[in-house]
Design an enzyme around this catalytic site. Structure first.
Site, PDB file in Angstrom:
ATOM      1  CB  SER A 191      -0.937  -0.007   1.204  1.00 25.72           C
ATOM      2  OG  SER A 191      -0.551   0.959   2.138  1.00 25.72           O
ATOM      3  CE  LYS A 192      -2.383   6.478  -2.700  1.00 28.74           C
ATOM      4  NZ  LYS A 192      -2.681   7.352  -3.803  1.00 28.74           N
ATOM      5  NE  ARG A 193      -4.550   5.051   3.232  1.00 27.25           N
ATOM      6  CZ  ARG A 193      -5.747   5.265   3.700  1.00 27.25           C
ATOM      7  NH1 ARG A 193      -6.000   5.136   4.968  1.00 27.25           N
ATOM      8  NH2 ARG A 193      -6.730   5.595   2.889  1.00 27.25           N
TER       9      ARG A 193
END
Ligand code: GLU
Length: 480
Positions: free
Chosen positions: A250-252
């Protein structure tokens, strides 16, 4: 019977386009193109708190660069615009009001304090339909007096919402497990839960392709389609992409984006090709596929339910396969940035170097290190001459190199064949193994354990004079 297939990619502009997002876009694109349909880009920017400046441009650039190009979108236009949700604000109010009239939603005036008071022991808040009971007159009066309100979905308290997902099959969710979520916020902006329905309908989307995180909220969207009397789209939810068994990519979490991989030197087509395989298996064994081949082979039946693990090593291998298949010119052109970073740029015929590199690298960023020795030569560790399999070491090099220098110096023509023949003749004359000559000479003229190209190729690139200079240097180094 549905008409023309229309799919959409609906990213929120919250930063780089990460691998999962690009996979959703790719599948929407492949499915539409395979069916002769249209692929739409819609920017979902209603969550202003998560908006990141510049990220809309990143979305446009990434999609163009990767070849996952849309037929309609904010920057290309189309008949169903605007394609940016913040520019559609008035539409949402209009439809929210309609949904209220239809009984599918209601005005809610509860303030933060009252909402907080609904917290249960676990800290969860679940709205209690308090404002559903307000009379028409009271609602009209409170709106007229300028009181703040939201519009909430009116979810039935009993019954079950069911639908068929083309990947996950029949999905049912009890309405009692669905909250009366906010559809329109007090600032007039819609939430995703509302906007996705209005836009997918108004944009004529026939197939909604998105991540599994929306699988269980889809029944509440269907309630709205049904209330409006609109046809529900066909749903295709995609399995998650994992970094490992436990963690979602995930980009998070700061996981790499398309752009990061391009900067690392991955072949773009290989990135797209690899992403296509994350959750989808082609019928045959062929894994290396161009975008057109992907369109041709893509089918929903190949999409699996279980999560896909992102394997960077495999993507690297695929990138290497693309490099192998390039012409020398193509490699020079596509890897231009990386050749520029090397010391040989402008000094050698890059096409010749590309020919040597092609089978020896997987990503472009390996280029400088593999070829810098052509311009950079100096003291190295003579332990490099030790090679078990080649049965060689520094002592053997001491004997071989002066002789090799002599035969090379005597060459009238200096090219691959003449160097090869001269060294083979030396092997025969000395009664040693091929490797004992070739390994030693290659180390002597490169100072490296591994190089792009073998003895003949390197020597040819260096030229006779430089080759002899390096042999002299190495003979001295060995006799120090
Ligand atoms: N904006 C949503 C997201 O980025 C889109 C989900 C969808 O495709 O409906 O997750």
């Amino acid at each position: 019977m549905q008409g023309k297939i229309r799919t959409r990619f609906a990213p929120s502009p919250t930063g780089y386009l990460h691998i999962g997002g690009l996979r959703t876009a790719l599948y929407g694109f492949l499915f539409a193109k395979k069916g002769g349909g249209d692929f739409v880009l819609r920017i979902e920017d209603t969550d202003t708190a998560r908006y990141v400046d510049g990220s809309v441009q990143i979305i446009y650039d990434t999609m163009r660069d990767s070849g996952i190009m849309y037929d309609e979108g904010p920057d290309v236009g189309g008949d169903y615009g605007p394609y940016v949700q913040s520019e559609r604000k008035s539409l949402y109010l209009e439809y929210a009001k309609k949904l209220v009239e239809l009984g599918g939603a209601y005005y809610c005036f509860c303030d933060q304090e009252r909402i907080e008071s609904l917290k249960d022991e676990t800290g969860n808040i679940r709205y209690d339909k308090h404002c559903l009971k307000l009379s028409k007159e009271e609602i009209a009066r409170r709106i007229a007096s300028g009181e703040k309100y939201v519009i909430r979905q009116n979810v039935p308290t009993e019954g079950t919402g069911s639908y068929h997902d083309l990947v996950y099959g029949d999905i049912s969710v009890d309405y009692k497990d669905i909250e009366d979520g906010i559809l329109l916020k007090s600032d007039g902006m819609p939430t995703y839960n509302f906007a996705n329905v209005i836009d997918d309908h108004l944009m004529g989307i026939t197939h909604v392709i998105r991540g599994t995180e929306y699988l269980s909220s889809t029944p509440k969207y269907n309630l709205m389609y049904d209330a409006f009397g609109w046809e529900r789209p066909t749903y295709i939810h995609l399995p998650p992409i994992m970094k490992d068994a436990q963690h979602k990519l995930s980009k998070r979490n700061g996981d790499a984006s398309y752009e990061d991989f391009v900067n690392k030197g991955y072949v773009k087509e290989a990135i797209v090709n690899y992403i296509a395989l994350l959750g989808w298996s082609p019928k045959g064994n062929q894994e290396k596929m161009s975008l057109n081949e992907l369109i041709e082979n893509f089918s929903l039946e190949g999409i699996g339910k279980s999560s896909a693990i992102f394997d960077e090593a495999k993507m690297k291998w695929l990138s290497g396969e693309y490099i192998k298949a390039m012409t020398d010119e193509e490699l020079v052109e596509k890897a231009d940035k990386f050749f520029k970073e090397s010391k040989v740029y402008g000094k050698y015929d890059l096409k010749k170097i590309a020919a040597l590199l092609k089978t020896r690298i997987e990503i472009y960023s390996e280029i400088p290190e593999k070829i810098n020795f052509l311009e950079e030569f100096g003291e190295y560790d003579i332990a490099l001459y030790t090679h078990k399999k080649m049965k060689t070491d520094a002592e053997i090099a001491k004997v071989v190199l002066p002789k090799a220098r002599e035969v090379i110096a005597n060459l009238k023509e200096f090219n691959y064949d003449s160097i090869h023949d001269a060294l083979m003749a030396l092997v025969a004359e000395m009664g040693v193994k091929n490797g004992q000559v070739f390994w030693c000479v290659r180390v002597a003229i490169s100072g490296k354990e591994s190089t792009a190209g073998g003895v003949m190729e390197i020597a040819e690139l260096l030229g006779k004079e430089e080759t002899l200079k390096r042999l002299d240097y190495s003979i001295q180094l060995l006799n120090k």
